[in-house]
Design a protein around this motif. Structure first.
Motif, short mmCIF file in Angstrom:
data_model
loop_
_atom_site.label_atom_id
_atom_site.label_comp_id
_atom_site.label_asym_id
_atom_site.label_seq_id
_atom_site.Cartn_x
_atom_site.Cartn_y
_atom_site.Cartn_z
N LEU A 57 -3.57 10.89 -5.95
CA LEU A 57 -4.61 9.87 -5.90
C LEU A 57 -5.20 9.63 -7.28
O LEU A 57 -5.42 8.48 -7.69
CB LEU A 57 -5.71 10.30 -4.93
N ALA A 58 -5.44 10.70 -8.03
CA ALA A 58 -6.05 10.56 -9.36
C ALA A 58 -5.16 9.79 -10.31
O ALA A 58 -5.65 9.00 -11.13
CB ALA A 58 -6.35 11.95 -9.94
N SER A 59 -3.85 9.97 -10.20
CA SER A 59 -2.92 9.28 -11.09
C SER A 59 -2.55 7.89 -10.59
O SER A 59 -1.75 7.20 -11.21
CB SER A 59 -1.64 10.11 -11.25
N ARG A 60 -3.10 7.49 -9.44
CA ARG A 60 -2.83 6.19 -8.82
C ARG A 60 -1.37 6.07 -8.37
O ARG A 60 -0.87 4.96 -8.21
CB ARG A 60 -3.15 5.04 -9.79
N ALA A 61 -0.71 7.21 -8.19
CA ALA A 61 0.65 7.18 -7.67
C ALA A 61 0.66 6.73 -6.21
O ALA A 61 1.64 6.16 -5.74
CB ALA A 61 1.32 8.54 -7.82
N ILE A 108 0.86 -1.18 0.00
CA ILE A 108 0.00 0.00 0.00
C ILE A 108 0.90 1.23 0.00
O ILE A 108 1.89 1.29 0.74
CB ILE A 108 -0.96 0.01 1.21
N ARG A 109 0.58 2.19 -0.86
CA ARG A 109 1.40 3.40 -1.00
C ARG A 109 0.67 4.57 -0.35
O ARG A 109 -0.45 4.90 -0.73
CB ARG A 109 1.67 3.67 -2.48
N LEU A 110 1.35 5.17 0.62
CA LEU A 110 0.77 6.29 1.36
C LEU A 110 1.50 7.58 1.04
O LEU A 110 2.73 7.59 0.95
CB LEU A 110 0.87 6.06 2.88
N ALA A 111 0.75 8.65 0.87
CA ALA A 111 1.31 10.00 0.84
C ALA A 111 0.91 10.67 2.15
O ALA A 111 -0.23 10.53 2.60
CB ALA A 111 0.78 10.79 -0.34
N SER A 112 1.84 11.38 2.76
CA SER A 112 1.56 11.97 4.07
C SER A 112 2.16 13.36 4.15
O SER A 112 3.20 13.65 3.56
CB SER A 112 2.17 11.08 5.17
N GLU A 122 -9.12 -1.28 3.60
CA GLU A 122 -8.86 -1.79 4.94
C GLU A 122 -8.27 -0.70 5.83
O GLU A 122 -8.67 -0.53 6.98
CB GLU A 122 -7.88 -2.97 4.86
N LEU A 123 -7.31 0.07 5.30
CA LEU A 123 -6.69 1.12 6.09
C LEU A 123 -7.69 2.22 6.43
O LEU A 123 -7.70 2.74 7.55
CB LEU A 123 -5.50 1.71 5.33
N MET A 124 -8.57 2.56 5.48
CA MET A 124 -9.56 3.60 5.74
C MET A 124 -10.51 3.19 6.86
O MET A 124 -10.94 4.01 7.67
CB MET A 124 -10.34 3.91 4.46
N ARG A 125 -10.84 1.91 6.92
CA ARG A 125 -11.70 1.43 8.03
C ARG A 125 -10.93 1.39 9.34
O ARG A 125 -11.47 1.69 10.40
CB ARG A 125 -12.24 0.03 7.69
N HIS A 155 -14.08 5.64 -6.03
CA HIS A 155 -14.38 4.52 -6.91
C HIS A 155 -13.14 3.66 -7.10
O HIS A 155 -12.05 4.16 -7.36
CB HIS A 155 -14.87 5.01 -8.27
N ASP A 156 -13.30 2.37 -6.93
CA ASP A 156 -12.25 1.40 -7.20
C ASP A 156 -10.99 1.61 -6.38
O ASP A 156 -9.88 1.58 -6.92
CB ASP A 156 -11.90 1.41 -8.71
N PRO A 157 -11.08 1.83 -5.06
CA PRO A 157 -9.86 1.85 -4.26
C PRO A 157 -9.33 0.42 -4.12
O PRO A 157 -10.08 -0.55 -4.28
CB PRO A 157 -10.34 2.38 -2.90
N THR A 158 -8.06 0.26 -3.84
CA THR A 158 -7.53 -1.08 -3.63
C THR A 158 -8.12 -1.67 -2.35
O THR A 158 -8.56 -0.94 -1.47
CB THR A 158 -6.00 -1.07 -3.54
N ARG A 159 -8.09 -2.99 -2.27
CA ARG A 159 -8.65 -3.65 -1.09
C ARG A 159 -7.88 -3.22 0.16
O ARG A 159 -8.47 -2.97 1.22
CB ARG A 159 -8.57 -5.17 -1.26
#
Length: 322
Positions: free
Chosen positions: A135-139, A92-96, A287-290, A279-283
């Motif tokens: 996020l839009a570019s899926r980076a 999972i790739r996070l930007a912070s 999980e992290l959002m929850r 729309h269409d976030p990775t699984r």
């Protein structure tokens, strides 16, 4: 349409000329022009024309520019996920924001990665202004930082899921020997003081620069250090003031190394927010959002996950992007 054609077109949109796009892609100008010609023929649209002021894009060209970035991002994401799956790993790739990365990310990531043996996290420190485009570019899969300003996410043209999960206090601090530790400071005195600040102060639309602006501190009174910890260490020596999340300096306050400075606007409430594509976030992103708003996660961010330092080996890879 091929990935090579889309990359050529995106490079032209980004640089503004075929020549610069060719240099960026390390191709000849003829090769870039051929890719664009193939796109024009395939789509039945000129995409852009040359004018004295530069390139003028057609409505279809502008739509393709947005879609091409997303398509290429999905391709890169797919390649990464396939490679990770082949090795039996999920990534999972996070930007912070800088502030969250320094003070809360390690506790969250350590606890989250313990939930599965096949999970790795890539963390990059980014300006909150870049979250929507990343996020839009899926980076990246999830971006974590300050609550977005009105319209900030909508401006990217994509729908986002934003979840506020942790509020914290930001306060003005000084060494106990500093004059302002003994008396209330006026707004004029605070503005003229020397400020020791971490890297997040150099950004925009984050908690610390917002408070510095509120206090009216000019740029020439700000000293930017490589980390908040370094700024606090300098402040402990009695030279200048600093800003810090209260939870991050609890031990410093209890030990008397730092003390609160009283005065107008010396306290500000802030909230961190996690964002992903609606729309269409990775699984794993879902999980992290929850997970991020659960009591255990909040406890880990505020106080760490309780792992002894000698055993702290989180599966985290940190990358710093420009």
């Amino acid at each position: 349409m091929t990935p090579a054609q889309l990359r050529a077109f995106v490079a032209i949109v980004r640089t503004g000329t075929v020549k610069q796009a060719a240099a960026e892609l390390e191709l000849t100008e003829q090769a870039v022009s051929m890719h664009v010609a193939a796109l024009r023929k395939s789509l039945g649209d000129q995409l852009f024309t040359r004018t004295h002021s530069g390139l003028a894009f057609t409505p279809g060209g502008l739509r393709l520019a947005a879609r091409a970035v997303e398509i290429l991002g999905l391709q890169d994401q797919t390649v990464s996920e396939v490679g990770a799956a082949a090795g039996g790993r999920r990534t999972i790739r996070l930007a912070s924001s800088s502030l969250f990365a320094e003070h809360a990310a390690s506790g969250l990531i350590d606890l989250f990665t313990k939930r599965a043996n096949d999970l790795e996290v890539e963390l990059s420190v980014q300006s909150p202004d870049q979250f929507a485009s990343l996020l839009a570019s899926r980076a990246v899969d999830v971006a974590i930082g300050p609550v977005p300003r009105d319209g900030q996410l909508a401006d990217s043209g994509h729908l986002h899921n934003a979840k506020e999960f942790l509020s914290f206090d930001l306060e003005v601090l000084a060494a106990p020997t500093h004059p302002f530790a003994q008396r209330r400071a006026s707004p004029e005195e605070l503005a003229r003081a020397t400020w020791n600040l971490g890297p997040s102060a150099a950004g925009a639309h984050d908690a610390i620069p917002a408070m510095i602006t509120q206090l009216g501190v000019p740029d020439d009174r700000q000293r930017i250090f490589q980390s908040d910890a370094a700024a606090w260490e300098e402040t402990r020596r009695g030279t200048g003031l600093t800003l810090a999340p209260t939870f991050a300096v609890r031990s410093e306050l209890q030990a008397g190394h730092l003390t609160r400075v009283s005065g107008p606007n010396n306290h500000r409430r802030n909230t961190w927010c996690a964002m992903t594509l609606a729309h269409d976030p990775t699984r794993t992103a879902s999980e992290l959002m929850r997970f991020i708003g659960t009591p255990k996660a909040v406890q880990a961010m505020l106080r760490g996950s309780g792992v002894p330092v000698k055993n702290f080996r989180p599966a985290v890879y940190v990358t710093l992007w420009n």
